[in-house]
Design an enzyme around this catalytic site. Sequence first.
Site, mmCIF file in Angstrom:
data_model
loop_
_atom_site.group_PDB
_atom_site.id
_atom_site.type_symbol
_atom_site.label_atom_id
_atom_site.label_comp_id
_atom_site.label_asym_id
_atom_site.label_seq_id
_atom_site.Cartn_x
_atom_site.Cartn_y
_atom_site.Cartn_z
ATOM 1 N N GLU A 297 -17.635 6.875 23.315
ATOM 2 C CA GLU A 297 -16.581 6.176 24.058
ATOM 3 C C GLU A 297 -15.358 5.951 23.182
ATOM 4 O OE1 GLU A 297 -16.180 2.561 27.307
ATOM 5 O OE2 GLU A 297 -17.832 2.513 25.880
ATOM 6 N N HIS B 232 -41.929 16.864 16.701
ATOM 7 C CA HIS B 232 -42.807 17.585 17.623
ATOM 8 C C HIS B 232 -42.069 17.926 18.915
ATOM 9 C CE1 HIS B 232 -46.314 16.638 15.095
ATOM 10 N NE2 HIS B 232 -45.662 15.513 14.863
ATOM 11 N N LYS C 27 -14.213 4.493 36.883
ATOM 12 C CA LYS C 27 -14.321 3.269 37.684
ATOM 13 C C LYS C 27 -13.445 3.356 38.939
ATOM 14 C CE LYS C 27 -15.320 0.063 33.879
ATOM 15 N NZ LYS C 27 -14.799 -1.088 33.099
#
EC number: 5.3.1.9
Length: 527
Positions: free
Chosen positions: A323, A352, A454
């Site tokens: 950000e 793994h 937004k």
Amino acid sequence: MNGDLNSWDKFCNYLWFDKKLNIWLDISKINFTSKEIKNLEDKFKDVFSSIKELENGAISNIDENRQVGHYWLRNPSISPSSKIGEEIRADINSISEFGKQILNGDIKNKNNQQYTDVLWIGIGGSGLGPLLITESLQKCSKGLNFSYIDNVDPFLISEKLEELSEKLSTTLFVVVSKSGGTPEPRIAMEIIKSHCENNSLEWNSNAIAITMKGSKLFKKATSENWLKIFNLQDWVGGRTSITSSVGLLPLALINENISEFIRGASLMDETTRIRDFKNNPAALLSSAWYLTGDGIGKRDMVVLPYRDRLQVFSKYLQQLVMESLGKKFNRNGQVVNQGISVFGNKGSTDQHAYVQQLRDGIDNFFCIFIELLDSPSTNIFDEKENPKEYLSGFLQGTRSALSSENRQSITITLEKLNCFSLGALIALFERAVSFYAELVNINAYDQPGVEAGKKAAANIIEYQQKVSHLLDEGGEYSINDITSLFDNSVSEPIFFILREMCFGNDNYLVKGDWSNPNSLVIQKINS
């Protein structure tokens, strides 16, 4: 000196250690030459000056016309005014005292019961910071139990309410929103508040707000007489709010040492103000990022903490780094598309999993290993089968296997994980992010992409309401019918809205085939 990843001289020359912090930083397994480092040292003269201006109170978030002051939170004496410093100290004292009163039972619920749990409602840094605190530092059976709602996923909300169903009356509801207008925490808050009221449970006297003075949330909490309101300053951004009330309240409620957390962050801040490049860990760390990515973020950052308690740290850094550094424009208005992608989990689990690709696949990353030297005080481990030694061996083995294929890495080593060292570790990355942003001439403290998201989401929510109202009025509508009434450019969003609203819902009659959006005709049949 060359860029050899396995050069002992290079390792010795660039290994950083501070005996007050008990933290090591090793950037020797990043490809760089002494000439490249010298060029960066010259650039850092301006970087250090810019950071000094920021700490002195320069307007750094131009879009919002505000200062950036999270550094003041851990050293109020450097804040630009005595008033700000006094407010910071008062906030710290208030949180510390409140935490003691809750844990001692001096503050109880209306039924005179001691609080047992916290349901934390916050998104972004307002959720990740507290989660990092509790996951990293909370000890078994110490302090209150924490649950988090950091999304508006209906299953998440219903599951948390079900988990806490027998304990809601002894649960503190903490709502974090600086402006009080962020939709996700507001929606979750309203749902939980309504649930409490519908089940004759207390909300107001169990609710706590962390917000700006005068915000929508502040006014709501004040008018409804919530249990407590803690201040979240205008000059604190979400991704750097962990040393504000957002991070300190969780520390207080799990009975951990706020002062030590602040002291660790403050000491790292102080250490990274040193203008000596090779003795400044944030300068070294940000330079390693810069050099391995050619200053344009060509490599992803893979964060591998070799301790389960730090598993959330990679998510925390994902927000902090991406950000802050993911920017389209530089400060001169030129398109640069900067950024560093961050992912990770924990070692040795990842050995793994995707470490296979890191060693043998595409070379588009660098690793940050984080190791700890301590182990629990217990006699349950056999000296010949000590898991700490195995974990260390796995880390060193992975690091060596990567460097044998010329895959680059950074290693950070902490003596132990506690409030002090976590505060220092967080501050190190905060400072490195600031330094890197200065190196590439971008603003680390605005977030136009987030704001654009937004705004777009708000538009969709508005269309949801319009479509719902239209169908409530009766009649059959195709997608083309609806878009002709609203906007012909929103056919795809209207399809998504109708699918979410109507698919599998007996209140709607759907004609046509969902695989052919143009064939759909929808009518509401039950109100």
